[in-house]
Design an enzyme around this catalytic site. Structure first.
Site, PDB file in Angstrom:
ATOM      1  N   ARG A   1      -3.298   6.694 -10.101  1.00 50.60           N
ATOM      2  CA  ARG A   1      -2.829   5.554 -10.624  1.00 50.60           C
ATOM      3  C   ARG A   1      -3.937   5.041 -11.783  1.00 50.60           C
ATOM      4  O   ARG A   1      -3.517   4.282 -12.339  1.00 50.60           O
ATOM      5  CB  ARG A   1      -2.633   4.506  -9.665  1.00 50.60           C
ATOM      6  CG  ARG A   1      -1.451   4.767  -8.601  1.00 50.60           C
ATOM      7  CD  ARG A   1      -1.262   3.842  -7.544  1.00 50.60           C
ATOM      8  NE  ARG A   1      -1.107   2.390  -7.896  1.00 50.60           N
ATOM      9  CZ  ARG A   1      -1.120   1.560  -7.119  1.00 50.60           C
ATOM     10  NH1 ARG A   1      -1.615   1.860  -5.865  1.00 50.60           N
ATOM     11  NH2 ARG A   1      -1.004   0.459  -7.320  1.00 50.60           N
TER      12      ARG A   1
ATOM     13  N   HIS B   1      -2.469  -1.915   1.533  1.00 54.91           N
ATOM     14  CA  HIS B   1      -1.197  -2.043   2.045  1.00 54.91           C
ATOM     15  C   HIS B   1      -1.178  -1.971   3.745  1.00 54.91           C
ATOM     16  O   HIS B   1      -0.189  -2.628   4.216  1.00 54.91           O
ATOM     17  CB  HIS B   1      -0.176  -1.136   1.686  1.00 54.91           C
ATOM     18  CG  HIS B   1      -0.065  -1.012   0.146  1.00 54.91           C
ATOM     19  ND1 HIS B   1      -0.847  -0.595  -0.674  1.00 54.91           N
ATOM     20  CD2 HIS B   1       1.313  -1.583  -0.461  1.00 54.91           C
ATOM     21  CE1 HIS B   1      -0.146  -0.546  -1.900  1.00 54.91           C
ATOM     22  NE2 HIS B   1       0.869  -1.480  -1.574  1.00 54.91           N
TER      23      HIS B   1
ATOM     24  N   ASP C   1       6.945  -3.930 -10.838  1.00 55.46           N
ATOM     25  CA  ASP C   1       5.900  -3.078 -10.658  1.00 55.46           C
ATOM     26  C   ASP C   1       6.201  -1.754 -11.115  1.00 55.46           C
ATOM     27  O   ASP C   1       6.598  -0.965 -10.491  1.00 55.46           O
ATOM     28  CB  ASP C   1       5.624  -3.100  -8.975  1.00 55.46           C
ATOM     29  CG  ASP C   1       4.274  -2.616  -8.674  1.00 55.46           C
ATOM     30  OD1 ASP C   1       3.507  -2.337  -9.494  1.00 55.46           O
ATOM     31  OD2 ASP C   1       4.079  -2.105  -7.591  1.00 55.46           O
TER      32      ASP C   1
ATOM     33  N   ARG D   1      10.099   2.189  -9.980  1.00 55.00           N
ATOM     34  CA  ARG D   1      11.144   1.254  -9.123  1.00 55.00           C
ATOM     35  C   ARG D   1      12.477   2.066  -9.323  1.00 55.00           C
ATOM     36  O   ARG D   1      13.090   1.496  -8.484  1.00 55.00           O
ATOM     37  CB  ARG D   1      10.719   0.004  -9.551  1.00 55.00           C
ATOM     38  CG  ARG D   1       9.349  -0.378  -9.304  1.00 55.00           C
ATOM     39  CD  ARG D   1       9.187  -0.351  -7.766  1.00 55.00           C
ATOM     40  NE  ARG D   1       7.746  -0.670  -7.359  1.00 55.00           N
ATOM     41  CZ  ARG D   1       7.079  -0.079  -6.449  1.00 55.00           C
ATOM     42  NH1 ARG D   1       7.598   1.054  -5.750  1.00 55.00           N
ATOM     43  NH2 ARG D   1       5.699  -0.338  -6.224  1.00 55.00           N
TER      44      ARG D   1
ATOM     45  N   LYS E   1      -4.674  -5.017 -12.925  1.00 50.79           N
ATOM     46  CA  LYS E   1      -4.908  -5.171 -11.686  1.00 50.79           C
ATOM     47  C   LYS E   1      -5.789  -4.007 -11.196  1.00 50.79           C
ATOM     48  O   LYS E   1      -6.040  -3.008 -11.856  1.00 50.79           O
ATOM     49  CB  LYS E   1      -3.452  -4.989 -10.610  1.00 50.79           C
ATOM     50  CG  LYS E   1      -2.821  -3.728 -10.960  1.00 50.79           C
ATOM     51  CD  LYS E   1      -1.389  -4.156 -10.493  1.00 50.79           C
ATOM     52  CE  LYS E   1      -0.404  -2.641 -10.432  1.00 50.79           C
ATOM     53  NZ  LYS E   1       0.956  -2.579  -9.834  1.00 50.79           N
ATOM     54  N   HIS E   2      -6.607  -3.990  -9.665  1.00 57.93           N
ATOM     55  CA  HIS E   2      -6.185  -5.023  -8.989  1.00 57.93           C
ATOM     56  C   HIS E   2      -7.837  -5.781  -8.859  1.00 57.93           C
ATOM     57  O   HIS E   2      -8.780  -5.324  -8.303  1.00 57.93           O
ATOM     58  CB  HIS E   2      -6.202  -4.353  -7.180  1.00 57.93           C
ATOM     59  CG  HIS E   2      -5.070  -3.581  -7.461  1.00 57.93           C
ATOM     60  ND1 HIS E   2      -4.859  -2.275  -7.975  1.00 57.93           N
ATOM     61  CD2 HIS E   2      -3.634  -3.897  -6.959  1.00 57.93           C
ATOM     62  CE1 HIS E   2      -3.629  -1.650  -7.582  1.00 57.93           C
ATOM     63  NE2 HIS E   2      -2.750  -2.596  -7.305  1.00 57.93           N
TER      64      HIS E   2
ATOM     65  N   ASP F   1      -1.484 -10.236  -5.227  1.00 52.96           N
ATOM     66  CA  ASP F   1      -0.923  -8.565  -5.028  1.00 52.96           C
ATOM     67  C   ASP F   1      -0.089  -9.184  -3.820  1.00 52.96           C
ATOM     68  O   ASP F   1      -0.041 -10.205  -3.543  1.00 52.96           O
ATOM     69  CB  ASP F   1      -2.066  -7.809  -4.508  1.00 52.96           C
ATOM     70  CG  ASP F   1      -1.529  -6.312  -4.591  1.00 52.96           C
ATOM     71  OD1 ASP F   1      -0.423  -6.008  -5.020  1.00 52.96           O
ATOM     72  OD2 ASP F   1      -2.584  -5.472  -4.423  1.00 52.96           O
TER      73      ASP F   1
END
Length: 251
Positions: A86, A129, A18, A26, A116-117, A202
């Site tokens: 983002r 989330h 990701d 990450r 995405k998304h 996702d």
């Protein structure tokens, strides 16, 4: 770790990241690139291609084959708690153009891009989330705004798509995440828009989907190819295997 995992695996593993702004999203001590909103200010689109090529080069060094990027959500809601910087910006055409250039760079470098998304998380004021966001637009607005960058990405022949956990009543009246909806993941994405690449859900540990019954089997029935990060892997593996044995899913 990736080398050790590949050595241990009987079947070669597909390693994904990701990494919307590269490895540093990450992994610490790696190159920190700007987020998409900053990149959206660049006037020379071709720089996005070279950026994608460099992110792909770094991914390959780490043994990574798939990058869950670009974000093609249009940043149309200032109250959005999860997309914001983002996104490449608030103009659908620009989001499409820059996202496609980044994706083409990634894929030219041998790393799969995943947009995405789908069908568009830009105009929500809640975070998938933590809950299931609702996108309350009519079909005309979705076609010209939310769906526009995804359509252009598909027309450009790129490889991966991630379906978000969003409730979009005009596309599917049943209150369930788009990731579990065959009307969205199959009828709209594949049949109507003509996407023939790999479809990822996702993250399945996200609250927008994790409270749903039997969500892995339902995600496969909806038309997803790859189920990303379910909470209990063994339990979900067994439920998918049982669905195959029972004839609910074709083996």
């Amino acid at each position: 770790i990736t080398n050790a995992a590949q050595r241990a695996a009987k079947v070669p593993l597909m390693i994904s990241l990701d990494g919307e702004w590269g490895l540093s999203m990450r992994l610490s001590n790696t190159t920190r690139f700007p987020r998409n909103m900053m990149l959206g200010a660049i006037q020379n689109d071709s720089l996005l291609y070279y950026y994608g090529l460099e992110v792909a080069r770094q991914c390959k060094l780490m043994g990574i084959h798939v990058n869950f990027a670009p974000v093609l959500d249009v940043n149309s809601n200032p109250d959005n708690p999860v997309i914001g910087n983002r996104s490449f910006g608030e103009n659908p055409d620009r989001v499409a153009r820059l996202g496609i250039m980044y994706s083409k760079g990634l894929e030219a470098g041998g790393v799969m891009a995943v947009a995405k998304h789908f069908p568009g998380h830009g105009d929500t004021s809640t975070d998938s989330h933590k809950t299931l966001p609702t996108v309350n637009h009519d079909r005309n607005r979705l076609d010209n705004f939310e769906l526009y960058p995804f359509k252009k990405y598909i027309e450009a022949g790129l490889s991966g798509m991630m379906v978000g956990h969003l409730y979009v009543p005009v596309l599917d009246e049943k209150k369930q995440p788009s990731s579990l909806s065959s009307l969205i993941a199959t009828n709209l994405l594949k049949n109507e828009l003509g996407f023939s690449g790999l479809v990822f859900t996702d993250g399945l540990q996200m609250k927008g989907v994790s409270d749903e019954e039997n969500y892995c089997v339902r995600a496969l029935l909806a038309g997803n190819d790859i189920l990303l990060g379910p909470i209990s892997v063994v339990k979900e593996y067994n439920s998918v295997k049982k669905a195959g044995d029972d004839g609910l899913l074709s083996k």
